[in-house]
Scaffold this motif. Structure first.
Motif, mmCIF file in Angstrom:
data_model
loop_
_atom_site.group_PDB
_atom_site.id
_atom_site.type_symbol
_atom_site.label_atom_id
_atom_site.label_comp_id
_atom_site.label_asym_id
_atom_site.label_seq_id
_atom_site.Cartn_x
_atom_site.Cartn_y
_atom_site.Cartn_z
ATOM 1 N N ARG A 103 0.941 -1.147 0.032
ATOM 2 C CA ARG A 103 0.048 0.013 -0.015
ATOM 3 C C ARG A 103 0.861 1.080 0.089
ATOM 4 N NH1 ARG A 103 -5.000 0.572 4.603
ATOM 5 N NH2 ARG A 103 -4.316 2.967 2.989
ATOM 6 N N GLU A 104 0.136 2.360 -0.989
ATOM 7 C CA GLU A 104 1.079 3.669 -0.513
ATOM 8 C C GLU A 104 2.783 3.511 -0.976
ATOM 9 O OE1 GLU A 104 0.523 5.071 3.087
ATOM 10 O OE2 GLU A 104 -1.071 5.011 3.119
ATOM 11 N N ALA A 105 2.808 2.288 -2.430
ATOM 12 C CA ALA A 105 3.906 2.096 -2.751
ATOM 13 C C ALA A 105 4.293 2.938 -3.917
ATOM 14 C CB ALA A 105 4.400 1.219 -3.476
ATOM 15 N N GLY A 106 3.091 3.637 -4.741
ATOM 16 C CA GLY A 106 2.950 4.392 -5.778
ATOM 17 C C GLY A 106 2.527 4.067 -7.129
ATOM 18 N N SER A 138 11.372 6.040 0.270
ATOM 19 C CA SER A 138 10.872 6.974 1.515
ATOM 20 C C SER A 138 11.807 6.291 2.533
ATOM 21 C CB SER A 138 9.322 7.099 0.931
ATOM 22 O OG SER A 138 9.143 7.871 -0.107
ATOM 23 N N PHE A 139 11.198 4.985 3.019
ATOM 24 C CA PHE A 139 12.034 4.537 4.253
ATOM 25 C C PHE A 139 12.323 3.478 4.047
ATOM 26 C CE2 PHE A 139 7.832 6.670 4.554
ATOM 27 C CZ PHE A 139 7.909 7.054 5.225
ATOM 28 N N SER A 140 13.684 3.156 5.264
ATOM 29 C CA SER A 140 14.074 2.170 5.137
ATOM 30 C C SER A 140 13.464 0.317 4.516
ATOM 31 C CB SER A 140 14.541 1.131 6.485
ATOM 32 O OG SER A 140 13.684 1.413 7.725
ATOM 33 N N PHE A 141 13.865 -0.413 3.548
ATOM 34 C CA PHE A 141 13.564 -1.543 3.350
ATOM 35 C C PHE A 141 13.837 -2.342 4.147
ATOM 36 C CE2 PHE A 141 12.338 -5.209 0.490
ATOM 37 C CZ PHE A 141 11.573 -4.551 0.265
ATOM 38 N N THR A 143 10.719 4.092 -6.887
ATOM 39 C CA THR A 143 9.566 5.316 -6.304
ATOM 40 C C THR A 143 10.204 5.635 -5.317
ATOM 41 O OG1 THR A 143 8.330 3.918 -4.904
ATOM 42 C CG2 THR A 143 7.078 4.460 -7.195
ATOM 43 N N VAL A 144 10.410 7.315 -5.555
ATOM 44 C CA VAL A 144 11.423 8.121 -5.322
ATOM 45 C C VAL A 144 10.429 9.275 -4.783
ATOM 46 C CG1 VAL A 144 13.987 9.436 -4.582
ATOM 47 C CG2 VAL A 144 13.740 7.585 -5.799
ATOM 48 N N LYS A 145 10.055 9.906 -3.806
ATOM 49 C CA LYS A 145 9.232 11.644 -3.643
ATOM 50 C C LYS A 145 9.782 12.200 -4.618
ATOM 51 C CE LYS A 145 6.090 10.207 -0.225
ATOM 52 N NZ LYS A 145 5.518 10.281 0.281
ATOM 53 N N GLY A 146 11.709 12.432 -3.984
ATOM 54 C CA GLY A 146 11.797 14.033 -4.614
ATOM 55 C C GLY A 146 12.146 13.942 -6.277
ATOM 56 N N GLY A 147 13.814 14.329 -6.056
ATOM 57 C CA GLY A 147 13.699 14.507 -8.019
ATOM 58 C C GLY A 147 15.417 13.610 -7.624
ATOM 59 N N ARG A 148 16.087 13.299 -6.660
ATOM 60 C CA ARG A 148 17.107 12.837 -6.135
ATOM 61 C C ARG A 148 16.900 11.618 -5.074
ATOM 62 N NH1 ARG A 148 21.425 14.548 -3.709
ATOM 63 N NH2 ARG A 148 21.306 17.259 -3.014
ATOM 64 N N LEU A 149 18.365 10.603 -4.457
ATOM 65 C CA LEU A 149 18.172 10.846 -3.488
ATOM 66 C C LEU A 149 19.772 11.216 -2.752
ATOM 67 C CD1 LEU A 149 18.787 6.693 -4.131
ATOM 68 C CD2 LEU A 149 16.497 7.787 -3.374
ATOM 69 N N LYS A 150 18.511 11.451 -1.273
ATOM 70 C CA LYS A 150 19.288 12.798 -0.608
ATOM 71 C C LYS A 150 21.032 12.081 -0.271
ATOM 72 C CE LYS A 150 15.976 13.639 2.356
ATOM 73 N NZ LYS A 150 14.763 14.081 3.694
ATOM 74 N N ASP A 151 21.255 11.002 0.533
ATOM 75 C CA ASP A 151 22.909 11.038 0.475
ATOM 76 C C ASP A 151 23.335 9.216 -0.260
ATOM 77 O OD1 ASP A 151 22.428 12.318 3.012
ATOM 78 O OD2 ASP A 151 21.194 11.032 4.080
ATOM 79 N N ALA A 152 22.353 9.010 -1.145
ATOM 80 C CA ALA A 152 23.229 8.200 -1.996
ATOM 81 C C ALA A 152 22.650 7.594 -3.320
ATOM 82 C CB ALA A 152 23.467 6.465 -1.193
ATOM 83 N N THR A 153 23.241 7.328 -4.218
ATOM 84 C CA THR A 153 22.771 6.684 -5.172
ATOM 85 C C THR A 153 22.040 5.362 -5.862
ATOM 86 O OG1 THR A 153 24.811 5.675 -6.609
ATOM 87 C CG2 THR A 153 25.252 8.041 -6.524
ATOM 88 N N LEU A 154 21.200 5.705 -6.743
ATOM 89 C CA LEU A 154 20.396 4.637 -6.654
ATOM 90 C C LEU A 154 21.012 3.434 -6.328
ATOM 91 C CD1 LEU A 154 17.541 3.439 -6.725
ATOM 92 C CD2 LEU A 154 17.992 3.598 -9.648
ATOM 93 N N GLU A 155 22.277 3.194 -7.119
ATOM 94 C CA GLU A 155 23.279 1.542 -7.268
ATOM 95 C C GLU A 155 23.505 1.580 -5.808
ATOM 96 O OE1 GLU A 155 23.190 4.337 -9.460
ATOM 97 O OE2 GLU A 155 23.109 3.315 -10.676
ATOM 98 N N GLU A 156 24.322 2.438 -4.584
ATOM 99 C CA GLU A 156 24.837 2.854 -3.676
ATOM 100 C C GLU A 156 23.424 2.269 -2.451
ATOM 101 O OE1 GLU A 156 28.150 6.420 -3.996
ATOM 102 O OE2 GLU A 156 26.166 6.996 -3.306
ATOM 103 N N GLU A 157 22.159 2.424 -2.711
ATOM 104 C CA GLU A 157 20.827 2.424 -2.158
ATOM 105 C C GLU A 157 21.037 0.918 -2.249
ATOM 106 O OE1 GLU A 157 18.079 3.779 0.690
ATOM 107 O OE2 GLU A 157 19.506 5.161 -0.499
ATOM 108 N N VAL A 158 20.929 0.230 -3.684
ATOM 109 C CA VAL A 158 20.684 -0.806 -3.418
ATOM 110 C C VAL A 158 21.768 -1.274 -2.917
ATOM 111 C CG1 VAL A 158 20.249 -2.666 -5.320
ATOM 112 C CG2 VAL A 158 19.269 -0.744 -5.678
ATOM 113 N N GLU A 159 23.338 -1.249 -3.410
ATOM 114 C CA GLU A 159 23.935 -2.084 -2.717
ATOM 115 C C GLU A 159 23.994 -2.153 -1.163
ATOM 116 O OE1 GLU A 159 27.091 -0.876 -5.350
ATOM 117 O OE2 GLU A 159 27.115 -1.936 -6.487
#
Length: 337
Positions: A48-51, A132-135, A163-179
């Motif tokens: 729910r509310e994943a976008g 938006s939150f930790s997985f 799905t990312v609410k803003g224009g980018r992730l705050k502290d990391a790239t998408l690849e870094e967020e996943v890794e």
């Protein structure tokens, strides 16, 4: 070879498949070949509310699904032309990730019904995950349960769409967020390493939807044009639901039997307590009667010796009498007076 469009005729598709060697390897009983497909079909699943509805609107380029904040309660099918090809998108209700027993039966049924809206089957399953939150591990388990519900082959047709609410992730790239997330990386690995992201405020000149469709084209080409057969999904879902109903009925019977045993044990315990109480009252009555008999005998003995019981010294009582006996004698005197 990457098939960039789906509006080919059957002859062109079969020629291309022969070049890749997929024609001889295809199994019609297990999958639907691309030659019968006239457009791209996508089904959206997620919590729910994943976008999911917003993703569907972004892919089709217009607001064809409910606005953000409106809960989707049933599978909804929408179609439109995107990049000169027909695209079908099916939005489905989201599951709650926190219940221990997973999604409700109604949500599972709507997801399966959503697959049936993509006859003869969807090319792609977009597993929508908000960043938006930790997985958490529980969220990963819930996501995997719902993909597994579509059959073992569903993972070969699934792409994780963040799905990312803003224009980018705050502290990391998408690849870094996943890794950096064991749970995100584990989920992406189940999908063969396929993932993409859509941002609430995309960068200027960056067409994330076009990139997503290109990744889906690559996946379809890798699958040799095979689809996730709606018929197979429905049959497997029906079998799983019947198995779940049998298991639930068995659990209900076990709970009823346990409850019956507990009730019987409580009744036996109550009966034992009542019997002990009755026995205790009988013993007390017997002891009281014995004390009274002893008191009368002692009074009679004193009368025979000519000694008034009122002048008797309690401290000079025969050694076999207890203080309880003396109280009984006192009570007897009060009754006689």
């Amino acid at each position: 070879m990457i098939i960039s469009g789906f509006n080919m005729d059957s002859e062109e598709v079969m020629v291309e498949m022969e070049k890749t060697g997929s024609s001889s390897d295809s199994q019609p009983d297990q999958a639907v070949p691309l030659s019968v497909v006239s457009g791209l079909r996508i089904i959206l699943i997620g919590e729910r509310e994943a976008g999911k509805s917003a993703v569907g609107n972004a892919i089709l380029g217009r607001g064809m699904f409910d606005a953000v904040g409106v809960r989707t309660r049933e599978a909804v099918k929408r179609q439109g032309e995107v990049a000169e090809r027909q695209v079908t998108v099916v939005d489905t209700p989201g599951w709650e990730w926190f219940p221990s027993r997973g999604s409700s039966l109604g949500v599972r049924r709507e997801i399966v019904r959503g697959v049936s809206l993509c006859q003869p089957g969807p090319h792609a399953v977009l597993l929508v995950v908000p960043l938006s939150f930790s997985f958490t591990r529980r969220e990963r388990q819930a996501a995997e349960e719902h993909v597994d519900m579509l059959g073992e082959r569903a993972w070969g047709h699934t792409v994780v769409l963040f799905t990312v609410k803003g224009g980018r992730l705050k502290d990391a790239t998408l690849e870094e967020e996943v890794e950096e997330s064991e749970e995100l990386q584990g989920l992406v690995d189940r999908c063969g390493g396929r993932y993409h992201a859509l941002y609430g405020r995309p960068r200027k000149g960056h067409d994330a939807v076009a990139e997503l469709l290109e990744k889906l084209d690559n996946m379809v080409a890798k699958n040799r044009g095979e689809l996730l057969s709606s018929k197979e999904v429905l049959e497997e879902a029906r079998e799983k639901e019947e198995e779940e109903e049998r298991r639930q009925q068995e659990e209900d019977r076990e709970r009823e039997e346990d409850l019956r045993r507990v009730k019987e044990a409580l009744r036996e315990l109550e009966m034992e307590e009542e019997m002990e109480e009755v026995q205790g009252e009988g013993e007390e009555a017997t002891e009281e009667s014995t004390r009274q008999q002893r008191g009368r005998r002692y009074t009679d003995e004193k009368s025979d010796t000519g000694v008034e019981s009122s002048s008797a010294d309690p401290t000079s009582a025969p050694p076999h009498l207890t203080w309880s006996d003396l109280r009984a004698i006192r009570d007897q005197r009060c009754k006689t007076q």
